[in-house]
Write a protein that holds these residues in place. Structure first.
Motif, PDB file in Angstrom:
ATOM      1  N   PHE A 185     -89.915 -62.714 -34.162  1.00 23.37           N
ATOM      2  CA  PHE A 185     -90.883 -62.579 -35.248  1.00 23.37           C
ATOM      3  C   PHE A 185     -90.471 -63.431 -36.445  1.00 23.37           C
ATOM      4  O   PHE A 185     -91.305 -64.120 -37.058  1.00 23.37           O
ATOM      5  N   VAL A 186     -89.182 -63.404 -36.785  1.00 18.19           N
ATOM      6  CA  VAL A 186     -88.677 -64.184 -37.913  1.00 18.19           C
ATOM      7  C   VAL A 186     -89.002 -65.666 -37.730  1.00 18.19           C
ATOM      8  O   VAL A 186     -89.521 -66.323 -38.634  1.00 18.19           O
ATOM      9  N   LYS A 187     -88.697 -66.201 -36.560  1.00 20.49           N
ATOM     10  CA  LYS A 187     -88.940 -67.620 -36.300  1.00 20.49           C
ATOM     11  C   LYS A 187     -90.433 -67.952 -36.381  1.00 20.49           C
ATOM     12  O   LYS A 187     -90.830 -68.984 -36.926  1.00 20.49           O
ATOM     13  N   GLU A 188     -91.289 -67.055 -35.854  1.00 21.12           N
ATOM     14  CA  GLU A 188     -92.732 -67.286 -35.904  1.00 21.12           C
ATOM     15  C   GLU A 188     -93.224 -67.340 -37.348  1.00 21.12           C
ATOM     16  O   GLU A 188     -94.043 -68.203 -37.706  1.00 21.12           O
ATOM     17  N   VAL A 189     -92.745 -66.435 -38.192  1.00 18.68           N
ATOM     18  CA  VAL A 189     -93.183 -66.404 -39.593  1.00 18.68           C
ATOM     19  C   VAL A 189     -92.683 -67.631 -40.341  1.00 18.68           C
ATOM     20  O   VAL A 189     -93.417 -68.239 -41.134  1.00 18.68           O
ATOM     21  N   VAL A 190     -91.430 -68.022 -40.101  1.00 21.34           N
ATOM     22  CA  VAL A 190     -90.895 -69.226 -40.741  1.00 21.34           C
ATOM     23  C   VAL A 190     -91.737 -70.440 -40.369  1.00 21.34           C
ATOM     24  O   VAL A 190     -92.088 -71.262 -41.226  1.00 21.34           O
ATOM     25  N   GLU A 191     -92.102 -70.548 -39.101  1.00 20.70           N
ATOM     26  CA  GLU A 191     -92.899 -71.694 -38.652  1.00 20.70           C
ATOM     27  C   GLU A 191     -94.327 -71.646 -39.194  1.00 20.70           C
ATOM     28  O   GLU A 191     -94.935 -72.695 -39.438  1.00 20.70           O
ATOM     29  N   LEU A 192     -94.876 -70.441 -39.398  1.00 17.72           N
ATOM     30  CA  LEU A 192     -96.186 -70.330 -40.032  1.00 17.72           C
ATOM     31  C   LEU A 192     -96.160 -70.930 -41.435  1.00 17.72           C
ATOM     32  O   LEU A 192     -97.166 -71.431 -41.928  1.00 17.72           O
ATOM     33  N   HIS A 193     -94.988 -70.856 -42.082  1.00 19.08           N
ATOM     34  CA  HIS A 193     -94.823 -71.405 -43.426  1.00 19.08           C
ATOM     35  C   HIS A 193     -94.358 -72.862 -43.395  1.00 19.08           C
ATOM     36  O   HIS A 193     -93.992 -73.414 -44.437  1.00 19.08           O
ATOM     37  N   LYS A 194     -94.370 -73.490 -42.214  1.00 15.46           N
ATOM     38  CA  LYS A 194     -93.909 -74.867 -42.052  1.00 15.46           C
ATOM     39  C   LYS A 194     -92.458 -75.024 -42.478  1.00 15.46           C
ATOM     40  O   LYS A 194     -92.024 -76.085 -42.949  1.00 15.46           O
ATOM     41  N   GLY A 195     -91.701 -73.948 -42.324  1.00 10.86           N
ATOM     42  CA  GLY A 195     -90.297 -73.975 -42.700  1.00 10.86           C
ATOM     43  C   GLY A 195     -89.386 -74.123 -41.500  1.00 10.86           C
ATOM     44  O   GLY A 195     -89.826 -74.378 -40.381  1.00 10.86           O
ATOM     45  N   LYS A 196     -88.086 -73.952 -41.740  1.00 11.24           N
ATOM     46  CA  LYS A 196     -87.085 -74.070 -40.685  1.00 11.24           C
ATOM     47  C   LYS A 196     -86.076 -72.936 -40.822  1.00 11.24           C
ATOM     48  O   LYS A 196     -85.848 -72.413 -41.919  1.00 11.24           O
ATOM     49  N   ILE A 197     -85.462 -72.569 -39.691  1.00  4.81           N
ATOM     50  CA  ILE A 197     -84.394 -71.576 -39.705  1.00  4.81           C
ATOM     51  C   ILE A 197     -83.230 -72.120 -38.904  1.00  4.81           C
ATOM     52  O   ILE A 197     -83.427 -72.733 -37.844  1.00  4.81           O
ATOM     53  N   SER A 198     -82.029 -71.952 -39.427  1.00  5.87           N
ATOM     54  CA  SER A 198     -80.830 -72.383 -38.720  1.00  5.87           C
ATOM     55  C   SER A 198     -79.784 -71.281 -38.823  1.00  5.87           C
ATOM     56  O   SER A 198     -79.881 -70.388 -39.668  1.00  5.87           O
ATOM     57  N   VAL A 199     -78.786 -71.354 -37.944  1.00  9.87           N
ATOM     58  CA  VAL A 199     -77.764 -70.313 -37.931  1.00  9.87           C
ATOM     59  C   VAL A 199     -76.409 -70.915 -37.609  1.00  9.87           C
ATOM     60  O   VAL A 199     -76.302 -71.839 -36.792  1.00  9.87           O
ATOM     61  N   VAL A 200     -75.387 -70.408 -38.291  1.00  7.05           N
ATOM     62  CA  VAL A 200     -73.993 -70.730 -37.990  1.00  7.05           C
ATOM     63  C   VAL A 200     -73.293 -69.393 -37.771  1.00  7.05           C
ATOM     64  O   VAL A 200     -73.363 -68.500 -38.621  1.00  7.05           O
ATOM     65  N   SER A 201     -72.646 -69.242 -36.612  1.00  3.16           N
ATOM     66  CA  SER A 201     -72.039 -67.955 -36.302  1.00  3.16           C
ATOM     67  C   SER A 201     -70.816 -68.135 -35.420  1.00  3.16           C
ATOM     68  O   SER A 201     -70.716 -69.103 -34.658  1.00  3.16           O
ATOM     69  N   GLU A 202     -69.892 -67.177 -35.543  1.00  9.34           N
ATOM     70  CA  GLU A 202     -68.708 -67.156 -34.696  1.00  9.34           C
ATOM     71  C   GLU A 202     -68.368 -65.710 -34.382  1.00  9.34           C
ATOM     72  O   GLU A 202     -68.354 -64.856 -35.285  1.00  9.34           O
ATOM     73  N   LEU A 203     -68.120 -65.436 -33.130  1.00  5.47           N
ATOM     74  CA  LEU A 203     -67.812 -64.068 -32.714  1.00  5.47           C
ATOM     75  C   LEU A 203     -66.638 -63.507 -33.518  1.00  5.47           C
ATOM     76  O   LEU A 203     -65.586 -64.133 -33.637  1.00  5.47           O
ATOM     77  N   GLY A 204     -66.858 -62.331 -34.073  1.00  2.00           N
ATOM     78  CA  GLY A 204     -65.812 -61.654 -34.825  1.00  2.00           C
ATOM     79  C   GLY A 204     -65.616 -62.143 -36.241  1.00  2.00           C
ATOM     80  O   GLY A 204     -64.815 -61.575 -36.987  1.00  2.00           O
ATOM     81  N   LYS A 205     -66.364 -63.178 -36.659  1.00  2.00           N
ATOM     82  CA  LYS A 205     -66.144 -63.740 -37.994  1.00  2.00           C
ATOM     83  C   LYS A 205     -67.392 -63.771 -38.867  1.00  2.00           C
ATOM     84  O   LYS A 205     -67.317 -64.140 -40.035  1.00  2.00           O
ATOM     85  N   GLY A 206     -68.544 -63.418 -38.312  1.00  4.54           N
ATOM     86  CA  GLY A 206     -69.736 -63.352 -39.142  1.00  4.54           C
ATOM     87  C   GLY A 206     -70.779 -64.400 -38.823  1.00  4.54           C
ATOM     88  O   GLY A 206     -70.578 -65.274 -37.978  1.00  4.54           O
ATOM     89  N   THR A 207     -71.884 -64.287 -39.540  1.00  8.52           N
ATOM     90  CA  THR A 207     -73.049 -65.127 -39.285  1.00  8.52           C
ATOM     91  C   THR A 207     -73.695 -65.536 -40.601  1.00  8.52           C
ATOM     92  O   THR A 207     -73.725 -64.752 -41.551  1.00  8.52           O
ATOM     93  N   THR A 208     -74.226 -66.750 -40.646  1.00  8.01           N
ATOM     94  CA  THR A 208     -75.030 -67.194 -41.781  1.00  8.01           C
ATOM     95  C   THR A 208     -76.348 -67.772 -41.267  1.00  8.01           C
ATOM     96  O   THR A 208     -76.344 -68.739 -40.504  1.00  8.01           O
TER      97      THR A 208
END
Length: 250
Positions: A185-208
């Motif tokens: 749902f998040v990705k669909e809404v971002v794309e409706l706004h002509k935006g972009k979503i990216s992620v940086v993550s590592e197991l046990g260390k968190g996500t952005t």
């Protein structure tokens, strides 16, 4: 809609029972009633998400693009979720870069739902530490970072499943309730706004997660206004834009 109404009724009546509006609950019923409420809430959320996704996919979703203040939207969400974070012993903060106008065109209801989902997910998957929401931007894009110190995700899951329906990394969140529809749902809404979503993550260390929304959307449409007379779309220079905002001073 025939599913959503009874699911909502069940959730509301169980909530009133938990609050003692029908008399004090016997101690032995406190835990089972709590479980009924949690699962009723999950059912209502799942039905609502399925309806939203169905509308988006079929092109029947009404989009209400009007000028709003994204800082106010984020402030409201953080206030709503602070108690949830506090109960887990987590610090939830909102950091806003000054000197930037956050009055942009977006669908307030859908953006609120999308950003709430991201922040709530960070809280769910963080057992200790903090969740920080950072707002910044430039003439072309407004950026929202949601950074946590949580369980993180594997690269394989991010690359192959993260934005798919019903996708959940069981090894990371096997004890966390959810329907696996949130990130789709998040990705669909971002794309409706002509935006972009990216992620940086590592197991046990968190996500952005980083969400970018164009500042030049027209009201009542999802068309991006050309910011330059040379007709170069802002997305073309997105890499340069992202480099420019790496120095985030709040």
């Amino acid at each position: 809609h025939q599913l959503r109404t009874p699911a909502g009724v069940i959730k509301n009546y169980v909530s009133m029972m938990k609050q003692g509006l029908y008399g004090e609950l016997p101690e032995k019923l406190t835990e089972p009633i709590g479980r009924v409420y949690e699962n009723g809430a999950l059912l209502a959320e799942t039905v609502s998400s399925l309806l939203d996704i169905s509308r988006i996919e079929s092109g029947r979703q009404k989009i209400n693009f009007v000028k709003n203040n994204i800082e106010n939207t984020l402030s409201d969400i953080v206030d709503e979720l602070k108690e949830v974070a506090s109960k887990k012993g987590l610090q939830l903060t909102l950091n806003v870069k000054k000197g930037i106008s956050y009055d942009i065109v977006f669908d307030h209801e859908k953006a609120h739902h999308m950003l709430s989902n991201l922040i709530d997910n960070s809280i769910k998957y963080t057992d200790k530490g903090s969740v920080s929401v950072n707002l910044y931007g430039n003439d072309f894009y407004i950026f929202v970072d949601i950074k946590d110190t949580g369980r993180g995700m594997s690269k394989k899951f991010i690359d192959t499943q993260l934005y798919q329906k019903f996708a959940r990394e069981e090894a990371v969140g096997s004890n966390i309730t959810g329907n696996g529809l949130g990130m789709y749902f998040v990705k669909e809404v971002v794309e409706l706004h002509k935006g972009k979503i990216s992620v940086v993550s590592e197991l046990g260390k968190g996500t952005t997660f980083t969400v970018s929304i164009p500042t030049k959307l027209k009201e009542e449409s999802s068309e991006v206004v050309d910011p330059e007379s040379n007709k170069q779309e802002p997305g073309v220079s997105n890499l340069n834009i992202e480099k420019e905002v790496k120095d985030k001073t709040f």
